[in-house]
Every structure is written in structure tokens, then in C-alpha cells.
Design an enzyme around this catalytic site. Structure first.
Site, PDB file in Angstrom:
ATOM      1  N   THR A  92       5.234  -6.423   6.659  1.00  0.00           N
ATOM      2  CA  THR A  92       4.513  -5.154   6.654  1.00  0.00           C
ATOM      3  C   THR A  92       5.395  -4.141   7.384  1.00  0.00           C
ATOM      4  O   THR A  92       6.553  -4.443   7.697  1.00  0.00           O
ATOM      5  CB  THR A  92       3.128  -5.335   7.342  1.00  0.00           C
ATOM      6  OG1 THR A  92       2.376  -4.135   7.192  1.00  0.00           O
ATOM      7  CG2 THR A  92       3.279  -5.654   8.828  1.00  0.00           C
ATOM      8  N   VAL A 118       3.156  -2.859  -0.192  1.00  0.00           N
ATOM      9  CA  VAL A 118       4.206  -2.092   0.461  1.00  0.00           C
ATOM     10  C   VAL A 118       3.662  -1.703   1.834  1.00  0.00           C
ATOM     11  O   VAL A 118       2.496  -1.299   1.944  1.00  0.00           O
ATOM     12  CB  VAL A 118       4.548  -0.825  -0.337  1.00  0.00           C
ATOM     13  CG1 VAL A 118       5.632  -0.011   0.375  1.00  0.00           C
ATOM     14  CG2 VAL A 118       4.970  -1.171  -1.763  1.00  0.00           C
ATOM     15  N   CYS A 119       4.481  -1.873   2.862  1.00  0.00           N
ATOM     16  CA  CYS A 119       4.117  -1.357   4.194  1.00  0.00           C
ATOM     17  C   CYS A 119       2.803  -2.015   4.640  1.00  0.00           C
ATOM     18  O   CYS A 119       2.585  -3.215   4.399  1.00  0.00           O
ATOM     19  CB  CYS A 119       4.034   0.155   4.097  1.00  0.00           C
ATOM     20  SG  CYS A 119       3.972   1.086   5.639  1.00  0.00           S
ATOM     21  N   THR A 120       1.897  -1.262   5.258  1.00  0.00           N
ATOM     22  CA  THR A 120       0.650  -1.835   5.769  1.00  0.00           C
ATOM     23  C   THR A 120      -0.337  -2.188   4.661  1.00  0.00           C
ATOM     24  O   THR A 120      -1.437  -2.664   4.971  1.00  0.00           O
ATOM     25  CB  THR A 120      -0.015  -0.865   6.753  1.00  0.00           C
ATOM     26  OG1 THR A 120      -0.128   0.417   6.112  1.00  0.00           O
ATOM     27  CG2 THR A 120       0.790  -0.728   8.033  1.00  0.00           C
TER      28      THR A 120
END
Lengths: 240, 240
Positions: free
Chosen positions: B136, B116-118
Site C-alpha cells: 500500500t 493502488v495505494c491505500t
């Protein structure tokens, strides 16, 4: 900031306080907490705290434990108080008079009182929703009327200084709404951008007709009987 | 379940493992963790764990600290491994070879690897995204190419057994998609119902043109320089 450059009368920081108690649903608290934490990084004058009876790890309804940052005694003056919900542990907490009293006294010091999901049942049990329009998780909505609240089926409901959200994920929408009211729509849109809240539910929105919430009444009854086995008076009030 | 009624060959439980490390963004982990925890209550055969280097409270980018349920050494065999992201602490973790090695060995034992995300930057730094389409957080997307990944602007991206979500809240959408793949759309819709994921962003979806993500390039550069001050080789790789 150096002393010489500090303004003589600084604007007081608005503290958004989230209540933590054992067994809660972590998305109820983390959704709006993340929204306000991003706000505090992007706009001056806001801060967030998480308040519990003790600063120690508490279980949730997931394998993750959470640790609050403050106790009710050590927390700074709250601008807003937000109470998350959960399943059986939250129903059981409706009988925790010590917690309810802390909610009452802290709410009395707050400009805004809010809840996510069944957190509104704790506000209701504390006597804070009498005569107010309010919402909660869909499965528990009918219970609000047992405490003199007026159940309303909206994503979030504002009545005076009390704002109550629908279940779990609705706390994100409610928090962004509050950020818009406090700091303006442009700031709210920036917070939304940084948490990349551009929802694409893979199966679309909830189809309430197909979901048939009424079928879950036995499940609600079971939850109440399990959670309040040791509190027959409250159980009777909620089930009669 | 009594011994006599237990089937001789029980289906092994599918464990969804979430990685926790210091400083992460809690909504990145709690969004999909809540989805899979509800799945484990509504469908047999699923379980969730949170895995950290040690079982002790770790700070997040909010005032809340989180405690994992397992270490990498004590966790059950994972079916899926999901890595959440964050801001500077996640960028700094790209230089944490000890963590990257644990991600590599645990990913090798998992049927599905997600982020998830970075969190996808950690997968990328671990060498797990080479030649793969991935996403990302929008602000960090260009960095994926530095590790041989192919940056893709979608809410979640599946390439082989690797699925990477966009920023923060996108983990909820990705998790519901995975639940649909694992347990079927009806079960995914039931999980969605119980977390009442019926989003109503108060200011509508993100207006990407108005948001003008390109204006945040200096902010990204500042984040990289702050987070990787002690890791000049990685900083150079990411900024050149």
C-alpha cells in the site's frame, strides 16, 4: 485563521490552473494536478484549479468523465496555466477559436504557461509558441514547426516562461521540476515521496530504436484527416 | 463488423473495472485506467469501465470531480477489479460496509483483484487480503497486518490473483505489468510508448533513507483519528 492573527499583507496565493476540454487524455491533466495538489497541502501559498468552458461533466479518452472546478470567467488570477493534451479531440480543438482565444487571454495573465503532450499543439495554434523551443507527444512532434516553434526532443523543455512536456506521463516529471523551481528541491522531493513516484517501468525505459516512431507517420496522417475533416485550411497547413 | 464476417464464437471482451468513491486520489485511478484504455485501443478484446455507487460527479482530493461510467449494478462482468486509494476519505471508506460488500461480491466475480495505494486497505477491510502478501502507500503499510495481510515493500506485489501496488504513481507500473501478463510484453511496450512512460524524475529516484518514513508516524495517527472519529472500534483496531 482569525482576523486578529492574520498578517496585514498576506502573500498572495499562487494558483496553478489546469485547462479542461472535451475528449482530453486524463493522465495528461491528473499527473501534474496531483503533484501541485500535494504541494498545496504541504507548502503554504499554492492552490490548484481546473478551468473549463462550463462546469459540467466532459468525456475523456477513457470511460471517466471529468468536471472542472471553475470557468475561465470565475477562475482566480492564475500564476501558472497548464494545458493538457489528447488524441483526435485535441487536434480538433486546434480549430476551436473560442478556446484558443481563452488560452491567449489567460496565458497573458500567467507568469508561467505550460503544456503536457499535445496540449502544446493548442498553445502553438494559439500563436503562443512562435520562435520557442517546445515539445509534445513524440507522434505529433513534427507539427510544432508548422506554427513557428522549434521542436525539441526532451522530457520537458523550458523557453522563457513557457514549459512544454513530452507525451502523457511526462507531465509528472515537468510538474516536479516546476515545484522544485517554485518551492525548492526539498519540497519537490517531499511531494515526490507522497505520490511515491519511484518509477519501476516493468519493461525498462522506452527503447526508442526498437519502437521505431517513424512507422507511425501514416497513423498521424489518419488522425489529422479524421480530426480536421471539417477544417480543410488547418488540415492543409498541418499536412503539407 | 458485418454479421456475415463475424466469427460464430467471439472471444469475450475482458473488462477491466476501476472502482470510484468520493474523495479518492485521482492519479491512483487515472494512471492504470489510462494504461488499460490505451491497451483497449491497440489490442482487441479489452475494455475498461469505471464503477461507482451512483453515476454522478464525486469529489477527489484535487479540485477535479470524476464521474464513473457504470454502477455496480449496471457494470458488465469484470475480468479484473482495481481499487484506487486516497488519504482520509479512503481510511473513512474502510468503515463503509455497503461499499465493502460491493467490493467482496464484485471481487468474487473477477479473475484478478488489484489495488493502488491505500486501495489495498479497502481490500483488507473487506477481508480479501487475509494471509496474502500485499503493499500500500508507504505511510500506511503497517496497517495491512491488522487485517491478517503480510506487508511487503515492493512496487507491486502479486499473491495468487491479488495484485497490490505501492502509493499513487505505482499504479502505472502495476498496470503495465498486468498488460504484459495479459497481452504479452510487446503489447505492454507499445502501451508504454503511447503514454510516453519514459520517466525522468527531476530529482532522481526517492532516497528512502533521507526521506525517513518513520518520522511520519504521528501524521498517520492523526489521519486515522480524523478519518475514523465516528468509528471507534475500527480506530482502536488500527491504532492498538
Amino acid at each position: 485563521m482569525t482576523g486578529s492573527s492574520a498578517p496585514q499583507h498576506e502573500t498572495p496565493v499562487k494558483t496553478i490552473a489546469f485547462v479542461q476540454y472535451p475528449g482530453l487524455t486524463p493522465l495528461d491533466i491528473v499527473g501534474p494536478l496531483q503533484v501541485f495538489s500535494v504541494l498545496s497541502r504541504h507548502a503554504p501559498g499554492y492552490d490548484t484549479v481546473v478551468v473549463g468552458e462550463q462546469i459540467e461533466p466532459m468525456a475523456t479518452d477513457t470511460p471517466l468523465s471529468l468536471v472542472p472546478s471553475h470557468t475561465f470567467e470565475t477562475m482566480p488570477d492564475p500564476y501558472a496555466l497548464i494545458v493538457p493534451g489528447g488524441t483526435n479531440p485535441t487536434v480538433a480543438a486546434m480549430a476551436d477559436e473560442k478556446l484558443l482565444e481563452k488560452l491567449r487571454t489567460t496565458a497573458a495573465r500567467s507568469k508561467i504557461v505550460g503544456s503536457v503532450c499535445t496540449g502544446s499543439l493548442l498553445l502553438a495554434a494559439a500563436g503562443l509558441l512562435e520562435g520557442r523551443r517546445a515539445n509534445t507527444h513524440w507522434m505529433y512532434r513534427s507539427l510544432l514547426a508548422k506554427f513557428g516553434a522549434i521542436p525539441v526532443n526532451e522530457r520537458w523543455v523550458k523557453d522563457g516562461n513557457v514549459v512544454t512536456a513530452a507525451g502523457v506521463s511526462a507531465g509528472i516529471d515537468m510538474a516536479l521540476h516546476l515545484v522544485g523551481e517554485l518551492a525548492g528541491p526539498d519540497t519537490a522531493r517531499k511531494v515526490q515521496l507522497f505520490i511515491e513516484y519511484d518509477p519501476e517501468p516493468p519493461f525498462g525505459p522506452i527503447d526508442w530504436e526498437a519502437a521505431d516512431p517513424g512507422q507511425y507517420t501514416p497513423r498521424l496522417q489518419k488522425s489529422l484527416h479524421q480530426a480536421l475533416a471539417d477544417h480543410p485550411a488547418l488540415l492543409k497547413r498541418l499536412t503539407s
